[in-house]
Scaffold this motif. Structure first.
Motif, PDB file in Angstrom:
ATOM      1  N   SER A   1       0.923  -1.321   0.100  1.00 37.56           N
ATOM      2  CA  SER A   1      -0.057   0.064  -0.011  1.00 37.56           C
ATOM      3  C   SER A   1       1.142   1.397   0.013  1.00 37.56           C
ATOM      4  O   SER A   1       1.630   1.321   1.039  1.00 37.56           O
ATOM      5  CB  SER A   1      -1.030   0.063   1.120  1.00 37.56           C
ATOM      6  N   PRO A   2       0.790   2.060  -1.136  1.00 37.14           N
ATOM      7  CA  PRO A   2       1.499   3.276  -1.281  1.00 37.14           C
ATOM      8  C   PRO A   2       1.049   4.093   0.004  1.00 37.14           C
ATOM      9  O   PRO A   2      -0.186   4.399   0.335  1.00 37.14           O
ATOM     10  CB  PRO A   2       1.295   3.679  -2.588  1.00 37.14           C
ATOM     11  N   ALA A   3       2.113   5.227   0.304  1.00 40.56           N
ATOM     12  CA  ALA A   3       1.678   6.331   0.968  1.00 40.56           C
ATOM     13  C   ALA A   3       1.223   7.526   0.156  1.00 40.56           C
ATOM     14  O   ALA A   3       1.817   7.518  -1.061  1.00 40.56           O
ATOM     15  CB  ALA A   3       2.880   6.857   1.952  1.00 40.56           C
TER      16      ALA A   3
ATOM     17  N   LEU B   1      17.568  11.314  -0.553  1.00 49.23           N
ATOM     18  CA  LEU B   1      15.814  11.350   0.061  1.00 49.23           C
ATOM     19  C   LEU B   1      15.157   9.961   0.041  1.00 49.23           C
ATOM     20  O   LEU B   1      14.196  10.035   0.675  1.00 49.23           O
ATOM     21  CB  LEU B   1      15.221  12.475  -0.641  1.00 49.23           C
ATOM     22  N   GLY B   2      15.789   9.040  -0.692  1.00 51.34           N
ATOM     23  CA  GLY B   2      15.167   8.088  -1.148  1.00 51.34           C
ATOM     24  C   GLY B   2      13.845   7.875  -1.678  1.00 51.34           C
ATOM     25  O   GLY B   2      13.131   7.390  -1.610  1.00 51.34           O
ATOM     26  N   LYS B   3      13.821   8.893  -2.552  1.00 50.87           N
ATOM     27  CA  LYS B   3      12.607   9.275  -3.398  1.00 50.87           C
ATOM     28  C   LYS B   3      12.865   9.425  -4.789  1.00 50.87           C
ATOM     29  O   LYS B   3      14.080   9.827  -5.107  1.00 50.87           O
ATOM     30  CB  LYS B   3      11.785  10.331  -2.747  1.00 50.87           C
ATOM     31  N   ALA B   4      11.853   9.127  -5.749  1.00 56.18           N
ATOM     32  CA  ALA B   4      12.167   9.489  -7.119  1.00 56.18           C
ATOM     33  C   ALA B   4      10.716   9.997  -7.661  1.00 56.18           C
ATOM     34  O   ALA B   4       9.754  10.049  -6.929  1.00 56.18           O
ATOM     35  CB  ALA B   4      12.311   8.201  -7.850  1.00 56.18           C
ATOM     36  N   VAL B   5      10.959  10.902  -8.319  1.00 56.10           N
ATOM     37  CA  VAL B   5       9.887  11.447  -9.310  1.00 56.10           C
ATOM     38  C   VAL B   5       9.880  11.215 -10.734  1.00 56.10           C
ATOM     39  O   VAL B   5      10.765  11.122 -11.407  1.00 56.10           O
ATOM     40  CB  VAL B   5       9.945  13.182  -8.970  1.00 56.10           C
ATOM     41  N   ILE B   6       8.678  10.945 -11.323  1.00 52.58           N
ATOM     42  CA  ILE B   6       8.524  11.004 -12.592  1.00 52.58           C
ATOM     43  C   ILE B   6       8.024  12.246 -13.409  1.00 52.58           C
ATOM     44  O   ILE B   6       7.080  12.780 -12.732  1.00 52.58           O
ATOM     45  CB  ILE B   6       7.851   9.597 -13.099  1.00 52.58           C
ATOM     46  N   VAL B   7       8.745  12.503 -14.278  1.00 45.96           N
ATOM     47  CA  VAL B   7       8.174  13.831 -15.028  1.00 45.96           C
ATOM     48  C   VAL B   7       8.039  13.545 -16.542  1.00 45.96           C
ATOM     49  O   VAL B   7       8.784  13.070 -17.170  1.00 45.96           O
ATOM     50  CB  VAL B   7       9.179  15.054 -15.060  1.00 45.96           C
TER      51      VAL B   7
ATOM     52  N   ALA C   1       6.567  -3.009  -6.991  1.00 44.30           N
ATOM     53  CA  ALA C   1       5.479  -2.747  -5.783  1.00 44.30           C
ATOM     54  C   ALA C   1       4.914  -1.321  -6.492  1.00 44.30           C
ATOM     55  O   ALA C   1       5.443  -0.380  -7.087  1.00 44.30           O
ATOM     56  CB  ALA C   1       6.480  -2.429  -4.491  1.00 44.30           C
ATOM     57  N   PRO C   2       3.526  -1.388  -6.124  1.00 42.63           N
ATOM     58  CA  PRO C   2       2.894  -0.148  -6.623  1.00 42.63           C
ATOM     59  C   PRO C   2       3.136   1.119  -6.222  1.00 42.63           C
ATOM     60  O   PRO C   2       3.583   1.237  -4.924  1.00 42.63           O
ATOM     61  CB  PRO C   2       1.468  -0.434  -6.226  1.00 42.63           C
ATOM     62  N   ALA C   3       3.517   2.060  -7.055  1.00 39.40           N
ATOM     63  CA  ALA C   3       4.157   3.212  -6.575  1.00 39.40           C
ATOM     64  C   ALA C   3       3.217   4.528  -6.895  1.00 39.40           C
ATOM     65  O   ALA C   3       3.756   5.680  -6.847  1.00 39.40           O
ATOM     66  CB  ALA C   3       5.478   3.352  -7.085  1.00 39.40           C
ATOM     67  N   GLY C   4       1.995   4.510  -7.044  1.00 32.56           N
ATOM     68  CA  GLY C   4       1.214   5.293  -7.498  1.00 32.56           C
ATOM     69  C   GLY C   4       0.712   5.427  -8.857  1.00 32.56           C
ATOM     70  O   GLY C   4       0.784   4.568  -9.378  1.00 32.56           O
ATOM     71  N   PHE C   5       0.062   6.824  -9.087  1.00 33.04           N
ATOM     72  CA  PHE C   5      -0.214   6.977 -10.404  1.00 33.04           C
ATOM     73  C   PHE C   5       0.068   8.046 -11.121  1.00 33.04           C
ATOM     74  O   PHE C   5       0.530   9.101 -10.286  1.00 33.04           O
ATOM     75  CB  PHE C   5      -1.751   6.912 -10.307  1.00 33.04           C
ATOM     76  N   MET C   6       0.032   8.122 -12.502  1.00 35.49           N
ATOM     77  CA  MET C   6       0.391   9.227 -13.048  1.00 35.49           C
ATOM     78  C   MET C   6      -0.630  10.089 -13.006  1.00 35.49           C
ATOM     79  O   MET C   6      -1.969   9.626 -13.007  1.00 35.49           O
ATOM     80  CB  MET C   6       0.542   9.188 -14.699  1.00 35.49           C
TER      81      MET C   6
ATOM     82  N   ASN D   1       5.787   6.427  -4.516  1.00 31.80           N
ATOM     83  CA  ASN D   1       5.711   5.857  -3.158  1.00 31.80           C
ATOM     84  C   ASN D   1       6.813   4.807  -3.213  1.00 31.80           C
ATOM     85  O   ASN D   1       6.646   4.043  -4.032  1.00 31.80           O
ATOM     86  CB  ASN D   1       4.351   5.538  -3.033  1.00 31.80           C
ATOM     87  N   GLY D   2       7.299   4.895  -1.884  1.00 27.17           N
ATOM     88  CA  GLY D   2       8.161   3.513  -1.844  1.00 27.17           C
ATOM     89  C   GLY D   2       9.759   4.071  -1.796  1.00 27.17           C
ATOM     90  O   GLY D   2       9.948   5.241  -1.912  1.00 27.17           O
ATOM     91  N   ASN D   3      10.404   3.218  -1.489  1.00 24.79           N
ATOM     92  CA  ASN D   3      11.820   3.581  -1.251  1.00 24.79           C
ATOM     93  C   ASN D   3      12.489   3.493  -2.510  1.00 24.79           C
ATOM     94  O   ASN D   3      12.848   2.347  -3.044  1.00 24.79           O
ATOM     95  CB  ASN D   3      12.425   2.593  -0.269  1.00 24.79           C
ATOM     96  N   ALA D   4      13.001   4.622  -3.111  1.00 31.20           N
ATOM     97  CA  ALA D   4      13.749   4.618  -4.249  1.00 31.20           C
ATOM     98  C   ALA D   4      15.074   4.486  -4.233  1.00 31.20           C
ATOM     99  O   ALA D   4      15.892   4.496  -5.310  1.00 31.20           O
ATOM    100  CB  ALA D   4      13.300   6.024  -5.046  1.00 31.20           C
ATOM    101  N   ALA D   5      15.622   4.422  -3.144  1.00 32.25           N
ATOM    102  CA  ALA D   5      16.995   4.479  -2.713  1.00 32.25           C
ATOM    103  C   ALA D   5      17.369   2.821  -2.895  1.00 32.25           C
ATOM    104  O   ALA D   5      18.592   2.463  -3.368  1.00 32.25           O
ATOM    105  CB  ALA D   5      17.472   4.916  -1.286  1.00 32.25           C
ATOM    106  N   THR D   6      16.783   1.977  -2.272  1.00 27.72           N
ATOM    107  CA  THR D   6      16.972   0.719  -2.378  1.00 27.72           C
ATOM    108  C   THR D   6      16.464   0.089  -3.629  1.00 27.72           C
ATOM    109  O   THR D   6      16.753  -1.082  -4.266  1.00 27.72           O
ATOM    110  CB  THR D   6      16.495  -0.298  -1.335  1.00 27.72           C
ATOM    111  N   ALA D   7      15.422   0.847  -4.438  1.00 30.97           N
ATOM    112  CA  ALA D   7      14.867   0.130  -5.492  1.00 30.97           C
ATOM    113  C   ALA D   7      15.792  -0.175  -6.621  1.00 30.97           C
ATOM    114  O   ALA D   7      16.801   0.651  -6.768  1.00 30.97           O
ATOM    115  CB  ALA D   7      13.859   1.080  -6.124  1.00 30.97           C
ATOM    116  N   THR D   8      15.580  -0.983  -7.564  1.00 29.67           N
ATOM    117  CA  THR D   8      16.553  -1.376  -8.682  1.00 29.67           C
ATOM    118  C   THR D   8      15.909  -0.948  -9.898  1.00 29.67           C
ATOM    119  O   THR D   8      16.790  -0.933 -10.915  1.00 29.67           O
ATOM    120  CB  THR D   8      16.715  -2.815  -8.906  1.00 29.67           C
TER     121      THR D   8
END
Lengths: 207, 263
Positions: free
Chosen positions: B140-142, B179-185, B210-215, B230-237
């Protein structure tokens, strides 16, 4: 869209299709035409097209260069202007600037897309800068505009002018402009801004 | 990335920013009256330059334009409080692309089924070469936070991955390990088919998605669509985008339209 509904807006006497009393001949009030377009008045949009299409298409041609693609972008631009006409806010700037902002963004998107990448290398030799020398009031006004802008451009430094032209008229990003002009990374955006401010102040434009 | 953001006003006014810079600047612009005034004035000045390149379009174009406008009504006015104010004319949206009569589609009719199929087909081809996506998982994403997205776009350690798709759509992942986060543009994305959305995914080290939200729905206030993953983008591959039914799926149910591999 039924024509009764469309034209009833203008039967109140509030907005006849004539130009503004204060406007010189040949210079219809574009903001007013936009407002009528927003109410669905296709005739007003035709007038708007006639008044602005040479400016819009000229800018698009300058950025996109390829004639067929330029036509498509101009066509898309006018459809977008029609759709967005109710969103034009005269307090935020002139109608022409608003329309050219839409056109410029579409033109830049087109040249940056991968399909167009190979087409822009062709030299810009079919110059569009000389307005035909006829004597209509409109054309004379355009030539005077162009003279005024050329003189204003002359007040910029070579770097400011070069950066501004590469960015606005050729559609390059400020990072690309920095590389093309051998400027330190991050300074082209400053040159572009300084050049625009100079141009704005010299031309006395207000938003 | 921490240079004075006000200094981008000129490059913004002449469309000389890349997608990520534009997204950063527009976030700033929304809350900076000084920059709003400056951008408006600089756009007026830039518009004057077009008097140097006046050229009438071919006469046949007039009829095409006047035909186009009979096919779509003008958008309603933006009423106060109905939406965030926009400096720019609203960005080109998927519904306004045009076709030349008698000719082929212009190739970027964003909502056209043809372009849509092209995108999916290309994505399906791409996925064949990547693999490793077999195991998917639900998390479940935050809720995304605007301010976090802005921080990511500004982060000194942010890195970018760019994908370009057929038809001119582009997407950039901006990822900040600190920050452990990623943004999509994303820009120029075709509207998803009716009843569908673009769902975002982060690939965990185990390979699970893992689900990370929606555009967000097709942007009306700017061509870019910006979303925090949403989720930990630092450890994500890696990250991906798929098309899912409205409401989203617990795991991807279609071939990704985009995949990013983090290094």
């Amino acid at each position: 869209m039924d024509s009764m509904g469309r034209f009833s807006v203008f039967s109140s006497g509030e907005g006849q299709p004539e130009e503004n009393a204060g406007e010189p001949p040949g210079q219809p009030d574009l903001g007013r035409l936009l407002r009528r377009s927003a109410a669905g008045d296709e005739g007003a949009f035709g007038e708007l097209y006639d008044a602005a299409s040479a400016r819009v298409h000229g800018l698009v041609r300058r950025v996109v260069r390829d004639p067929a693609q330029s036509e498509e972008v101009t066509q898309e631009t006018f459809l977008e202007i029609w759709r967005q006409s109710a969103r034009f806010d005269p307090r935020r700037g002139s109608a022409l600037s608003w329309m050219l902002t839409i056109a410029h963004r579409k033109a830049v998107d087109r040249v940056r897309s991968a399909e167009a990448a190979s087409r822009r290398d062709e030299a810009w030799h079919t110059t569009t800068s000389d307005v035909p020398h006829d004597t209509t009031a409109e054309t004379v006004a355009l030539r005077l505009d162009a003279e005024r802008v050329r003189r204003a451009l002359d007040t910029l430094t070579d770097t400011q002018r070069g950066a501004l032209e590469l960015a606005y008229l050729s559609g390059y990003t400020h990072t690309e402009v920095a590389s093309m002009l051998d400027l330190p990374l991050g300074t082209a955006k400053t040159r572009i801004r300084d050049g625009l401010i100079r141009l704005r102040d010299t031309l006395g434009v207000t938003s | 990335m921490n240079d004075d953001i006000h200094a981008l006003s000129g490059a913004y006014a002449v469309d000389a920013l890349d997608d990520v810079e534009r997204a950063r600047f527009e976030r700033h612009l929304a809350s900076c009256p000084t920059c709003q005034t400056e951008v408006a004035g600089l756009r007026e000045a830039a518009a004057e330059l077009s008097s140097l390149s006046v050229q009438a379009p071919p006469s046949a174009l007039r009829q095409r334009v006047l035909h186009d406008i009979t096919t779509v009504r003008p958008l309603p006015p933006q009423l106060p409080g109905s939406s965030t104010p926009t400096m720019a004319p609203d960005a080109p949206s998927g519904t306004s692309r045009v076709r030349r009569p008698g000719g082929p589609p212009s190739g970027d009719a964003s909502s056209s089924p043809r372009r849509w199929r092209l995108l999916v087909a290309a994505a399906a081809a791409a996925v064949l070469t990547i693999g490793g996506l077999a195991v998917w998982r639900s998390t479940s994403p935050a809720p995304p936070a605007e301010s976090v997205a802005s921080q990511v776009l500004e982060a000194p350690d942010a890195s970018r991955l760019v994908k370009t798709l057929p038809g001119g759509a582009r997407a950039t992942i901006v990822r900040s390990p600190s920050l452990g986060k990623a943004v999509i543009v994303a820009s120029g994305m075709p509207a998803p088919p009716a009843g569908r959305v673009y769902q975002l995914w982060l690939q965990e080290p185990s390979g699970r998605m893992a689900p990370a939200g929606f555009m967000p729905a097709a942007a009306r206030t700017g061509e870019e669509q910006v979303a925090l993953l949403n989720g930990n983008a630092a450890t994500a591959t890696g990250a991906g985008v798929t098309v899912e039914p409205v409401g989203g799926s617990a795991q991807p149910t279609s071939a990704p339209v985009m995949l990013f591999t983090f290094s």
